[in-house]
Structures are given as C-alpha cells and as structure tokens.
Design an enzyme around this catalytic site. Structure first.
Site, PDB file in Angstrom:
ATOM      1  N   ASN A  11       1.225  -1.347   0.730  1.00 36.52           N
ATOM      2  CA  ASN A  11       0.248   0.013  -0.253  1.00 36.52           C
ATOM      3  C   ASN A  11       0.861   1.602  -0.056  1.00 36.52           C
ATOM      4  O   ASN A  11       1.059   1.572   1.151  1.00 36.52           O
ATOM      5  CB  ASN A  11      -0.638  -0.191   1.143  1.00 36.52           C
ATOM      6  CG  ASN A  11      -2.399   1.351   1.129  1.00 36.52           C
ATOM      7  OD1 ASN A  11      -1.827   1.879   0.774  1.00 36.52           O
ATOM      8  ND2 ASN A  11      -2.560   1.226   2.735  1.00 36.52           N
ATOM      9  N   TRP A  12       1.147   1.662  -0.919  1.00 37.18           N
ATOM     10  CA  TRP A  12       2.052   2.849  -1.428  1.00 37.18           C
ATOM     11  C   TRP A  12       1.134   4.102  -0.498  1.00 37.18           C
ATOM     12  O   TRP A  12       2.391   5.433  -0.333  1.00 37.18           O
ATOM     13  CB  TRP A  12       1.837   3.315  -2.733  1.00 37.18           C
ATOM     14  CG  TRP A  12       2.761   1.785  -3.546  1.00 37.18           C
ATOM     15  CD1 TRP A  12       3.398   1.230  -2.761  1.00 37.18           C
ATOM     16  CD2 TRP A  12       3.644   2.227  -4.797  1.00 37.18           C
ATOM     17  NE1 TRP A  12       4.043   0.249  -3.530  1.00 37.18           N
ATOM     18  CE2 TRP A  12       3.966   0.810  -4.850  1.00 37.18           C
ATOM     19  CE3 TRP A  12       3.033   2.591  -5.862  1.00 37.18           C
ATOM     20  CZ2 TRP A  12       4.590   0.234  -5.881  1.00 37.18           C
ATOM     21  CZ3 TRP A  12       4.151   1.802  -7.276  1.00 37.18           C
ATOM     22  CH2 TRP A  12       4.597   0.888  -7.056  1.00 37.18           C
ATOM     23  N   LYS A  13      -0.024   4.651  -0.086  1.00 36.56           N
ATOM     24  CA  LYS A  13      -1.045   5.252   0.679  1.00 36.56           C
ATOM     25  C   LYS A  13      -0.436   6.831  -0.148  1.00 36.56           C
ATOM     26  O   LYS A  13      -0.753   6.661  -1.575  1.00 36.56           O
ATOM     27  CB  LYS A  13      -0.202   5.157   2.349  1.00 36.56           C
ATOM     28  CG  LYS A  13      -0.099   3.985   2.765  1.00 36.56           C
ATOM     29  CD  LYS A  13      -0.252   4.689   3.928  1.00 36.56           C
ATOM     30  CE  LYS A  13       0.124   3.143   5.135  1.00 36.56           C
ATOM     31  NZ  LYS A  13      -0.024   3.266   6.169  1.00 36.56           N
ATOM     32  N   HIS A 101      -9.577   0.916   5.627  1.00 35.03           N
ATOM     33  CA  HIS A 101      -8.273   1.092   5.614  1.00 35.03           C
ATOM     34  C   HIS A 101      -8.825   2.220   7.174  1.00 35.03           C
ATOM     35  O   HIS A 101      -9.423   3.448   7.308  1.00 35.03           O
ATOM     36  CB  HIS A 101      -7.558   2.022   5.063  1.00 35.03           C
ATOM     37  CG  HIS A 101      -5.668   1.795   5.638  1.00 35.03           C
ATOM     38  ND1 HIS A 101      -5.245   2.945   6.550  1.00 35.03           N
ATOM     39  CD2 HIS A 101      -4.603   0.800   5.386  1.00 35.03           C
ATOM     40  CE1 HIS A 101      -4.291   2.365   6.164  1.00 35.03           C
ATOM     41  NE2 HIS A 101      -3.860   1.499   5.926  1.00 35.03           N
ATOM     42  N   GLU A 103      -7.148   4.537   8.058  1.00 36.57           N
ATOM     43  CA  GLU A 103      -6.912   5.648   7.910  1.00 36.57           C
ATOM     44  C   GLU A 103      -7.920   5.889   7.392  1.00 36.57           C
ATOM     45  O   GLU A 103      -8.299   7.673   7.809  1.00 36.57           O
ATOM     46  CB  GLU A 103      -5.457   5.716   6.696  1.00 36.57           C
ATOM     47  CG  GLU A 103      -4.458   5.856   8.044  1.00 36.57           C
ATOM     48  CD  GLU A 103      -2.778   5.736   7.041  1.00 36.57           C
ATOM     49  OE1 GLU A 103      -2.668   5.560   6.001  1.00 36.57           O
ATOM     50  OE2 GLU A 103      -2.491   4.988   7.313  1.00 36.57           O
ATOM     51  N   GLU A 173      -5.169  -4.956  11.107  1.00 34.62           N
ATOM     52  CA  GLU A 173      -4.318  -4.050  10.622  1.00 34.62           C
ATOM     53  C   GLU A 173      -4.570  -3.371  11.899  1.00 34.62           C
ATOM     54  O   GLU A 173      -4.834  -2.602  12.159  1.00 34.62           O
ATOM     55  CB  GLU A 173      -4.066  -3.166   9.773  1.00 34.62           C
ATOM     56  CG  GLU A 173      -4.130  -3.680   7.785  1.00 34.62           C
ATOM     57  CD  GLU A 173      -3.673  -2.502   6.878  1.00 34.62           C
ATOM     58  OE1 GLU A 173      -2.260  -2.670   7.277  1.00 34.62           O
ATOM     59  OE2 GLU A 173      -4.351  -1.167   7.166  1.00 34.62           O
ATOM     60  N   GLY A 179       2.583   1.967  10.866  1.00 34.22           N
ATOM     61  CA  GLY A 179       3.208   3.591  11.161  1.00 34.22           C
ATOM     62  C   GLY A 179       4.226   3.665  11.977  1.00 34.22           C
ATOM     63  O   GLY A 179       5.177   4.906  12.461  1.00 34.22           O
ATOM     64  N   SER A 219       3.415  -2.058   9.893  1.00 35.52           N
ATOM     65  CA  SER A 219       4.826  -1.759  10.436  1.00 35.52           C
ATOM     66  C   SER A 219       5.351  -3.931  10.376  1.00 35.52           C
ATOM     67  O   SER A 219       6.573  -3.704  10.534  1.00 35.52           O
ATOM     68  CB  SER A 219       5.413  -2.092  12.243  1.00 35.52           C
ATOM     69  OG  SER A 219       5.202  -0.580  12.245  1.00 35.52           O
ATOM     70  N   GLY A 240       2.966  -1.089   4.348  1.00 40.09           N
ATOM     71  CA  GLY A 240       2.548   0.389   4.286  1.00 40.09           C
ATOM     72  C   GLY A 240       4.129   0.418   3.528  1.00 40.09           C
ATOM     73  O   GLY A 240       4.749   0.413   2.574  1.00 40.09           O
ATOM     74  N   GLY A 241       4.645   1.341   4.712  1.00 41.82           N
ATOM     75  CA  GLY A 241       6.107   2.173   4.003  1.00 41.82           C
ATOM     76  C   GLY A 241       7.153   0.817   3.734  1.00 41.82           C
ATOM     77  O   GLY A 241       7.650   1.899   2.351  1.00 41.82           O
TER      78      GLY A 241
HETATM   79  P1  13P Z   1       2.928   0.836   7.972  1.00 47.56           P
HETATM   80  O1  13P Z   1       3.322  -1.200   6.986  1.00 47.56           O
HETATM   81  O2  13P Z   1       4.017   1.498   7.060  1.00 47.56           O
HETATM   82  O3  13P Z   1       2.883   0.808   8.924  1.00 47.56           O
HETATM   83  O4  13P Z   1       1.823   0.303   7.337  1.00 47.56           O
HETATM   84  C1  13P Z   1       0.738  -0.472   7.473  1.00 47.56           C
HETATM   85  C2  13P Z   1      -0.528  -0.471   6.625  1.00 47.56           C
HETATM   86  O5  13P Z   1      -1.532   0.514   6.852  1.00 47.56           O
HETATM   87  C3  13P Z   1      -1.423  -0.591   5.126  1.00 47.56           C
HETATM   88  O6  13P Z   1      -2.131  -1.009   4.677  1.00 47.56           O
END
Ligand code: 13P
Length: 257
Positions: A11-13, A101, A103, A173, A179, A219, A240-241
C-alpha cells in the site's frame, strides 16, 4: 496456510508521483526476479494518479504483480466530485481494492456501512476487495480487540454471497501498529487472524472460511515478516512504508513464500 496462496500487498498510500511510481515498479520487477518465491500473489496499490502509469509498465513488461487501488466509491458513476468508481478501476486492470483502511475510517469518517457498500461495489465490478479491520490502542487495552475486528468484518460482509467471500482478502491491521514500528506479536497476529477466519465461517460457511485470505498489516518489514507470517491463519501481509523500497518489499514477498 492450508491450500491458500499468500497475498503480499504494497500500500503506497499518498507517496510517489506517477514518475516515481514507474521507477519503483521497474525496480520491484528486477528485485522479484532475484527473489526465491513460490506461489505468492503480489499486488501494489499506487495513488490514483499513478495507476495508469504503473498498469502500462506491468502490462508491457509482463511483471507478475497485480495492480491494486487504495480506495473506491460505491457508485458506478454520478455527481460525486473527487471520487473514483469501481468501473473506472476495473477498466485499468485493477484487480485488488483496499476497502475500509483505518486511515480512511479515522480521517475521512468512513463508517462500517460505507465500507460494506464499497466492498459490494468492488465485487460487482469483478475485482477483489481487501477488507481492512483493526482495533485502536484504547480498544486493545480495554480487551475489546476480538469484538471490534469481528464486528467490523461482520458489518462489511453483511449480505455478501458466501461464494464471493471465499475469494476475498481481509487485512488485520491493528491501528496502533501502523507506521509506528510496533507490531503485534506473531502469536497475537495468528490469534486475531484465526478469530477473523472463524467469524467468516459463522457468517458464510466452511468453504468461505477455508478460502478467504487473511493478511496481517502494521509495521511489517523484511526483518520481521517471516515471523509475523508464520501462523497457519496468516496468509500474507499488507505493507505500507516498507513497500516503497523495492528490495525490502521483494524480501517480504520471499519471506511469505
Ligand atoms: P505500515 O507498514 O507503514 O505500518 O502501514 C501498514 C498499513 O497501513 C498498510 O495498509
């Protein structure tokens, strides 16, 4: 992970312009070529502005990575300024769509009802939802993790054909792990993923429970992936990251295989 192919999704957000995204998918293609991975499905989820560019590279170079989106609207078309419809995504060969998600739930007021509509709209357009669920730290500390995540999942799956549920993905998640560099323990990840699978069994039957893929997210990185994904009910990761680094992401894919 009996008979289920793991799914590792990046997930490149809200990162990477379309030009940067082209470089990342090309580098990921080389990195995956060098990765010893067996029977792992991989998806990347660029921002809407980069979907078309990434799709073109994936198609032209026949990269074994599926295209994913980070969100979708539930209507096919209409007066919904700023939104993107499932039909538009399907036309771009989008295969997986993240819905619900945390967020989006936290910052954009997405409710269980909106998530349920998005999930059904994604299925109607022939794509696979990745339905995200997760508890906050306060909910976890109060001992409500299972109730919260199972409640979110039941709401999202309400009225969905059990045969379709067998093909979809759920991502556990924990909000406090996103994050933050903090993870659930491998045992916690396995226990919650198993609880989600049993909830699918209760609402949709044994075949749906056996087929649905339950990812862990929060993470995940190249150093902790093997441990976190080892549980029998953990079918891959939503990253994510660490998915922004092609070599690190390829290593996570390797750890899932
Ligand atoms: P991180 O891997 O950056 O913690 O993010 C997880 C995430 O929200 C993937 O959708």
């Amino acid at each position: 992970m009996t008979g289920r192919r793991p799914l590792v999704s990046g997930n490149w957000k809200m990162h990477l312009t379309h030009l940067e995204a082209i470089q990342v998918i090309q580098k990921l293609s080389y990195a995956l070529d060098r990765t010893d991975r067996q029977a792992v499905d991989v998806s990347v989820h660029p921002a809407f502005t980069a979907l078309r560019s990434v799709q073109t590279v994936i198609d032209a170079d026949e990269i074994p990575v599926a295209l994913g989106a980070q969100d979708v609207h539930w209507e096919e078309k209409g007066a919904w300024t700023g939104e993107v419809s499932p039909v538009m995504l399907a036309k771009l060969n989008v295969r997986y769509v993240i819905v619900g998600h945390s967020e989006r739930r936290q910052h954009f007021g997405e409710t269980d009802d909106m998530v349920a509509r998005k999930l059904r709209a994604t299925l109607r357009a022939g794509m696979t939802p990745i339905c995200c669920v997760g508890e906050t730290l306060a909910q976890r500390d109060a001992g409500h993790t299972h109730d919260v995540v199972v409640g979110q999942l039941r709401a999202a799956l309400d009225g969905v054909d059990p045969a379709a549920v067998a093909g979809l993905a759920v991502a556990y998640e924990p909000v406090w792990a996103i994050g933050t560099g903090r993870n659930a323990t491998p045992d916690d990840a396995q226990a919650v993923c198993a609880a989600l699978r049993s909830a699918v069994g209760e609402c949709c039957g044994a075949d749906a429970a056996a087929g649905v893929r339950v990812q862990y997210g929060g993470s995940v990185n190249a150093g902790n992936a093997a441990e976190l994904l080892a549980g029998p009910d953990v079918d891959g990761a939503l990253v994510g990251g660490a998915s922004l680094d092609p070599d690190g992401f390829a290593a996570i894919v390797g750890a899932a295989g």
